[in-house]
Each structure stands twice: as structure tokens, then as C-alpha cells.
Design a protein around this motif. Structure first.
Motif, PDB file in Angstrom:
ATOM      1  N   THR A  97       0.585  -1.438  -0.174  1.00  0.00           N
ATOM      2  CA  THR A  97      -0.143   0.260   0.320  1.00  0.00           C
ATOM      3  C   THR A  97       0.942   1.238   0.396  1.00  0.00           C
ATOM      4  O   THR A  97       0.374   1.997  -0.709  1.00  0.00           O
ATOM      5  N   VAL A  98       2.226   1.225   1.469  1.00  0.00           N
ATOM      6  CA  VAL A  98       3.184   2.739   0.761  1.00  0.00           C
ATOM      7  C   VAL A  98       3.692   2.231  -0.650  1.00  0.00           C
ATOM      8  O   VAL A  98       3.839   3.776  -1.391  1.00  0.00           O
ATOM      9  N   VAL A  99       3.663   1.552  -1.217  1.00  0.00           N
ATOM     10  CA  VAL A  99       4.973   1.517  -2.437  1.00  0.00           C
ATOM     11  C   VAL A  99       3.092   2.178  -3.655  1.00  0.00           C
ATOM     12  O   VAL A  99       3.639   3.259  -4.379  1.00  0.00           O
ATOM     13  N   GLN A 100       2.800   2.194  -3.474  1.00  0.00           N
ATOM     14  CA  GLN A 100       0.577   1.962  -4.725  1.00  0.00           C
ATOM     15  C   GLN A 100       1.005   3.116  -4.274  1.00  0.00           C
ATOM     16  O   GLN A 100       0.979   4.087  -5.238  1.00  0.00           O
ATOM     17  N   ALA A 101       0.950   3.685  -2.830  1.00  0.00           N
ATOM     18  CA  ALA A 101       0.686   5.213  -2.460  1.00  0.00           C
ATOM     19  C   ALA A 101       1.654   6.059  -2.955  1.00  0.00           C
ATOM     20  O   ALA A 101       1.124   7.063  -3.820  1.00  0.00           O
ATOM     21  N   TRP A 102       2.844   5.541  -3.066  1.00  0.00           N
ATOM     22  CA  TRP A 102       4.027   6.553  -3.418  1.00  0.00           C
ATOM     23  C   TRP A 102       3.905   7.072  -4.944  1.00  0.00           C
ATOM     24  O   TRP A 102       4.180   8.125  -5.642  1.00  0.00           O
ATOM     25  N   ALA A 103       3.649   5.497  -5.655  1.00  0.00           N
ATOM     26  CA  ALA A 103       3.476   5.534  -7.159  1.00  0.00           C
ATOM     27  C   ALA A 103       2.747   6.635  -7.422  1.00  0.00           C
ATOM     28  O   ALA A 103       3.471   7.710  -8.504  1.00  0.00           O
ATOM     29  N   VAL A 105       1.124   9.290  -6.124  1.00  0.00           N
ATOM     30  CA  VAL A 105       1.778  10.611  -5.366  1.00  0.00           C
ATOM     31  C   VAL A 105       3.692  11.141  -6.971  1.00  0.00           C
ATOM     32  O   VAL A 105       2.776  12.133  -6.806  1.00  0.00           O
ATOM     33  N   ALA A 106       3.888  10.624  -7.459  1.00  0.00           N
ATOM     34  CA  ALA A 106       5.172  10.895  -7.836  1.00  0.00           C
ATOM     35  C   ALA A 106       4.472  10.971  -9.725  1.00  0.00           C
ATOM     36  O   ALA A 106       5.200  11.355  -9.722  1.00  0.00           O
ATOM     37  N   SER A 107       4.005   9.755  -9.413  1.00  0.00           N
ATOM     38  CA  SER A 107       2.881  10.289 -11.307  1.00  0.00           C
ATOM     39  C   SER A 107       2.062  11.207 -11.253  1.00  0.00           C
ATOM     40  O   SER A 107       1.888  11.941 -12.759  1.00  0.00           O
TER      41      SER A 107
END
Length: 109
Positions: A97-103, A105-107
Motif C-alpha cells: 500500500t505504501v509503495v502504491q501510494a508513493w507511485a 503521488v510520484a506520477s
């Protein structure tokens, strides 16, 4: 002494003779004294002896003749392993979930 009464009822009130109750707390004249799978130091209670069990109304703790009974539940090895696996899987879910949220936000533009 054989015919001593544990309690008497008078004027709508039951009066307990605690000394007699404590003397009669264990089963008497029982054959065999205990089941064969019980430890030698364990003796069955009499019906009278159940009068020595009490419960603290505030904490729901159980007492035997004024002494707190300690009860505990220990997890088996299987239950411990199952809990560890469950925590590990939950940790993977949190990390994903953290990785998906970071991705996400990054996009953002």
C-alpha cells in the motif's frame, strides 16, 4: 461435630459457619478418591466446598477461600506460527500500500 450445619436460615437471612464450611470443603467418603488421570495432590471439592468460590464483582476475578485464582491461556506452537504468518502477510500488505501510494503521488503532474 459430624452433624454441624454449614448454614442456618433465620428471619430471611442465611448465616454461614465459615469454619465448618472450610472443614467440609473436600469430598468425603468417595471411592475412588479421584479419577486415575488426576495428579495425586488434587482432591475433588464437595458441593459444600463450592461455597468457598467467590467472584469480585468489579473485576470478575475468581477467588477460592479468599485467594485469587490465576488462570492463563497460552498459545500452542501452531497458534504462534499462525500469528507470525498473519503478521508477515499483513506487513506485506502495508508495504504494498505504501509503495502504491508513493507511485501514485510520484506520477502526479
Amino acid at each position: 461435630m459430624e452433624n454441624e450445619q454449614v448454614s442456618t436460615f433465620k428471619d430471611g437471612v442465611t448465616y454461614i459457619n465459615w469454619d465448618v464450611l472450610r472443614r467440609k470443603r473436600f469430598a468425603q467418603n468417595v471411592v475412588p478418591l479421584r479419577p486415575p488421570d488426576w495428579p495425586d495432590e488434587v482432591t475433588p471439592l464437595s458441593i459444600t466446598g463450592l461455597g468457598l468460590i467467590g467472584i469480585d464483582e468489579k473485576t470478575n476475578e475468581m477467588f477460592w477461600d479468599g485467594k485469587r485464582l490465576i488462570t492463563e491461556k497460552r498459545f500452542t506452537d501452531f497458534e504462534r506460527r499462525l500469528a507470525i504468518v498473519g503478521l508477515f502477510i499483513a506487513g506485506i500488505g502495508v508495504a504494498a500500500t505504501v509503495v502504491q501510494a508513493w507511485a501514485a503521488v510520484a506520477s502526479l503532474p
